[in-house]
Design a protein around this motif. Structure first.
Motif, PDB file in Angstrom:
ATOM      1  N   LEU A  77       0.859  -1.176   0.000  1.00 44.37           N
ATOM      2  CA  LEU A  77       0.000   0.000   0.000  1.00 44.37           C
ATOM      3  C   LEU A  77       0.895   1.224   0.000  1.00 44.37           C
ATOM      4  O   LEU A  77       1.742   1.375   0.890  1.00 44.37           O
ATOM      5  N   ARG A  78       0.732   2.105  -0.992  1.00 50.08           N
ATOM      6  CA  ARG A  78       1.602   3.273  -1.090  1.00 50.08           C
ATOM      7  C   ARG A  78       0.850   4.550  -0.740  1.00 50.08           C
ATOM      8  O   ARG A  78      -0.301   4.736  -1.138  1.00 50.08           O
ATOM      9  N   ALA A  79       1.527   5.426   0.011  1.00 53.30           N
ATOM     10  CA  ALA A  79       0.984   6.743   0.327  1.00 53.30           C
ATOM     11  C   ALA A  79       1.171   7.658  -0.884  1.00 53.30           C
ATOM     12  O   ALA A  79       1.814   7.273  -1.863  1.00 53.30           O
ATOM     13  N   ALA A  80       0.604   8.867  -0.791  1.00 49.49           N
ATOM     14  CA  ALA A  80       0.646   9.798  -1.920  1.00 49.49           C
ATOM     15  C   ALA A  80       2.084  10.081  -2.360  1.00 49.49           C
ATOM     16  O   ALA A  80       2.350  10.277  -3.546  1.00 49.49           O
ATOM     17  N   ASP A  81       3.043  10.106  -1.400  1.00 51.01           N
ATOM     18  CA  ASP A  81       4.437  10.410  -1.756  1.00 51.01           C
ATOM     19  C   ASP A  81       5.191   9.173  -2.256  1.00 51.01           C
ATOM     20  O   ASP A  81       6.406   9.235  -2.484  1.00 51.01           O
ATOM     21  N   GLY A  82       4.493   8.046  -2.385  1.00 55.41           N
ATOM     22  CA  GLY A  82       5.127   6.850  -2.930  1.00 55.41           C
ATOM     23  C   GLY A  82       5.689   5.912  -1.869  1.00 55.41           C
ATOM     24  O   GLY A  82       6.051   4.784  -2.173  1.00 55.41           O
ATOM     25  N   SER A  83       5.752   6.384  -0.609  1.00 53.16           N
ATOM     26  CA  SER A  83       6.298   5.527   0.451  1.00 53.16           C
ATOM     27  C   SER A  83       5.324   4.392   0.779  1.00 53.16           C
ATOM     28  O   SER A  83       4.111   4.521   0.588  1.00 53.16           O
ATOM     29  N   VAL A  84       5.886   3.279   1.276  1.00 55.42           N
ATOM     30  CA  VAL A  84       5.046   2.125   1.604  1.00 55.42           C
ATOM     31  C   VAL A  84       4.440   2.321   2.989  1.00 55.42           C
ATOM     32  O   VAL A  84       5.145   2.636   3.952  1.00 55.42           O
TER      33      VAL A  84
END
Ligand code: ADP
Ligand code: MG
Length: 319
Positions: free
Chosen positions: A300-307
């Motif tokens: 699952l990735r956040a808006a900034d691409g981090s997991v």
């Protein structure tokens, strides 16, 4: 009122598409030529799946709705149902309202009640639903392919918010309160969507235990993995408000909240436009939330691409 009066009065209705309905030792039905029979059972237990003082009309609706949702996820046309009831006592008003809620939804979907069982005991409601699907065309959990888009219908987390409201864990504004309680108590099974998706989708499941838990069933059955974009998940506006506390609640409701009864499905990129075109006639948002990749598990990735880390996946009665 005897058991048989009760069955006659509240649960016997005309069944023109059934050879033999309520009243014998078994019902008789003919499956249309070229069709497979799709059968599914879902049980609602008082005190576990619903509060014992739940409005009986809404309970009648939901008892059937959760079953229709399973057929929707298979792309099957609902045809028949049986209803097994365990009741602590036979109250006329309760039974009248329950059966009205049940038959209103049954009639809306052309479902005939063809039998069941009625006993005294703790409140327990069990429907077996039967439907038809053209041979070989059912939407299975096992059909997802690497490269597929992952789609979700409707809005996630409303039913979980409705439950949080009933449990006084949140105070929803009046407008959201109505919407979320309706999502919890009168879910609308996505039958028309399921039928339309037979032509486009590779796999489907209905979201009853939370998106992550149910998507995992598709991943496990298909031997693939998923990448989800959290900001893309369709959420009600209340959950998009800012604040850490809200972020935790939103994640919980949207990812792991139960009782959504939306469809999660996968389809090839080439079908994007045809799937988008279903949304307007069905009055139902359809959102692309991620993609199927090779490997195992769901990222699952956040808006900034981090997991993102997820604490709880979904509801499990025995976990
Ligand atoms: P049996 O004794 O053979 O199990 P029952 O006395 O339980 O039969 O039921 C009589 C008939 O009523 C059967 O046709 C059964 O399918 C039907 N029936 C029982 N309970 C329900 C119900 N809650 N809703 C619909 N049909 C029911
Ligand atoms: Mg019986």
């Amino acid at each position: 009122m005897s058991e048989f009066d009760l069955i006659r009065r509240y649960f016997t209705r005309p069944t023109p598409n059934t050879n033999l309905g309520v009243g014998d030792d078994a019902a008789l039905m003919t499956v249309s030529p070229g069709m497979e029979l799709a059968v599914s059972t879902d049980m609602l237990v008082g005190g576990t799946h619903f509060y014992l003082d739940t409005d009986p009309r809404q309970l009648g609706h939901k008892t059937l709705a959760v079953n229709l949702s399973d057929l929707a996820a298979m792309g099957a046309q609902p045809r028949w149902a049986t209803l097994s009831l365990s009741l602590p006592q036979a109250h006329d008003d309760w039974l009248q309202a329950f059966s009205e809620g049940f038959f209103a939804l049954a009639n809306a979907h052309g479902v005939e009640l063809v039998g069941g069982d009625t006993t005294r005991g703790p409140l327990n409601l069990c429907v077996t639903i039967m439907g038809e699907v053209p041979q070989g065309q059912a939407l299975r959990r096992s059909g997802a392919q690497v490269g597929d888009d992952i789609w979700v219908s409707g809005v996630l987390g409303e039913a979980a918010l409705g439950l949080a409201q009933l449990q006084d864990r949140v105070q929803l504004p009046e407008s959201e309160r109505q919407t979320c309680l309706a999502a919890l108590q009168q879910p609308q099974p996505r039958v028309a969507l399921g039928l339309a998706l037979r032509d486009f989708a590779h796999s489907a499941i209905d979201i009853s235990d939370g998106l992550l838990a149910d998507l995992k069933h598709i991943l496990d059955s298909s031997g693939v993995a998923a990448e989800l974009r959290y900001e893309r998940l369709p959420k009600c506006s209340f959950l998009t408000a800012s604040g850490v506390e809200m972020a935790v609640l939103a994640q919980d409701c949207v990812l792991s909240g139960g009782d959504d009864y939306e469809l999660c499905f996968t389809a090839p990129l080439a079908r994007r436009e045809q799937i988008m075109a279903l949304a307007a006639p069905l009055h139902l948002p359809l959102t692309r939330v991620g993609k199927i990749v090779s490997g195992q598990g769901c990222k699952l990735r956040a808006a900034d691409g981090s997991v993102m880390k997820v604490e709880k996946e979904g509801y499990d009665h025995f976990a």
